[in-house]
Design a protein around this motif. Structure first.
Motif, PDB file in Angstrom:
ATOM      1  N   THR A 180      78.336 -23.938  46.275  1.00 54.77           N
ATOM      2  CA  THR A 180      78.414 -23.129  47.424  1.00 54.77           C
ATOM      3  C   THR A 180      77.432 -21.708  47.178  1.00 54.77           C
ATOM      4  N   GLN A 187      73.799 -21.588  49.076  1.00 53.07           N
ATOM      5  CA  GLN A 187      73.428 -20.295  50.170  1.00 53.07           C
ATOM      6  C   GLN A 187      72.199 -19.485  49.505  1.00 53.07           C
ATOM      7  N   ASP A 210      78.478 -26.953  54.172  1.00 54.53           N
ATOM      8  CA  ASP A 210      79.246 -27.134  53.094  1.00 54.53           C
ATOM      9  C   ASP A 210      80.234 -28.161  53.391  1.00 54.53           C
ATOM     10  N   THR A 211      80.297 -29.225  52.609  1.00 54.74           N
ATOM     11  CA  THR A 211      81.141 -30.547  53.567  1.00 54.74           C
ATOM     12  C   THR A 211      82.652 -29.962  53.777  1.00 54.74           C
ATOM     13  N   ASP A 212      82.964 -29.171  52.571  1.00 54.95           N
ATOM     14  CA  ASP A 212      84.578 -28.602  52.692  1.00 54.95           C
ATOM     15  C   ASP A 212      84.636 -27.944  54.134  1.00 54.95           C
ATOM     16  N   ARG A 213      83.924 -26.948  54.488  1.00 53.40           N
ATOM     17  CA  ARG A 213      84.241 -26.054  55.753  1.00 53.40           C
ATOM     18  C   ARG A 213      84.108 -27.163  56.997  1.00 53.40           C
ATOM     19  N   LEU A 214      82.944 -27.955  56.728  1.00 54.53           N
ATOM     20  CA  LEU A 214      82.956 -29.065  58.174  1.00 54.53           C
ATOM     21  C   LEU A 214      83.968 -29.782  58.175  1.00 54.53           C
ATOM     22  N   GLU A 248      87.342 -28.876  57.371  1.00 62.44           N
ATOM     23  CA  GLU A 248      88.023 -27.920  57.790  1.00 62.44           C
ATOM     24  C   GLU A 248      88.078 -27.887  59.309  1.00 62.44           C
ATOM     25  N   GLN A 249      86.655 -27.816  59.798  1.00 58.85           N
ATOM     26  CA  GLN A 249      86.336 -27.682  61.199  1.00 58.85           C
ATOM     27  C   GLN A 249      86.837 -28.869  62.030  1.00 58.85           C
ATOM     28  N   SER A 301      93.267 -26.648  56.901  1.00 59.34           N
ATOM     29  CA  SER A 301      92.535 -26.136  55.589  1.00 59.34           C
ATOM     30  C   SER A 301      92.635 -27.421  54.696  1.00 59.34           C
ATOM     31  N   THR A 321      93.193 -22.859  46.119  1.00 59.76           N
ATOM     32  CA  THR A 321      92.658 -23.932  47.496  1.00 59.76           C
ATOM     33  C   THR A 321      92.264 -24.980  46.940  1.00 59.76           C
TER      34      THR A 321
END
Ligand code: S3P
Length: 171
Positions: free
Chosen positions: A21, A25, A37-41, A43-44, A49, A121
């Motif tokens: 990450t 960035q 970031d695939t993890d953030r996507l 989560e969306q 989470s 996390t």
């Protein structure tokens, strides 16, 4: 520089705690690419989470979301994508990754452990012996990470900017 990349997406792969990450960035503005970031996507998309997804739906459901998100990113170009550490596990994911340039941030396990100690996390590290768990995950995955187009070996003293420069010099 960037002869290899030619507008393709840049995918950073590597273990949890390898700095994907942070490096993504730094690289995105330098390349004038967009950062994801695939993890953030995931989560969306899930509205939960990562630990909640693992706890409520299990790892297999998480992996399905991971593949879905990755497949959707492949429709775009000029992206720098920080991927989850396990993205290399599913053969189907490689068919998507191969549309871009894949860079493996190879960080020694001791360094990963230092960075991840106390982390809550990452569900896969909820283990009585997280160091042994990290070692065994790396053992299982090493040969998959090594299928990346580029391997960047990260040393304990390397600053993120230096690592990013190392990546740029290889793509
Ligand atoms: C995982 C890594 C995590 C996240 C999930 C599973 C893995 O991402 O996708 O907890 O299997 O190694 P990071 O690599 O960004 O920590």
């Amino acid at each position: 520089m960037n002869q290899f990349l030619k507008g393709c997406n840049l995918y950073l792969v590597g273990m949890m705690g390898s700095g994907k990450t942070t490096i993504a960035q730094i690289l995105a503005p330098q390349l004038e690419y967009r950062y994801f970031d695939t993890d953030r996507l995931i989560e969306q998309v899930a509205g939960q989470s990562i630990p909640e997804i693992f706890a409520e739906s299990g790892e297999a459901a998480f992996r399905e979301l991971e593949t879905k998100v990755l497949s959707e990113l492949c429709a775009y170009t000029h992206l720098v994508v920080a991927t989850g550490g396990g993205i290399i596990l599913n053969r189907k994911n490689w068919s998507y990754l191969q549309h871009g340039v894949v860079v493996w941030l190879d960080v020694p396990v001791e360094q990963l452990y230092q960075r991840l100690e106390g982390d809550t996390t990452r569900p896969l590290l909820r283990d009585p012996d997280p160091m042994a768990k990290l070692r065994s995950l790396l053992d299982q995955r090493q040969s998959l990470y090594s299928q990346a187009d580029v391997r960047v070996i990260v040393g304990p003293e390397d600053a993120p900017e230096q690592i990013a420069t190392g990546v740029l010099s290889e793509i």
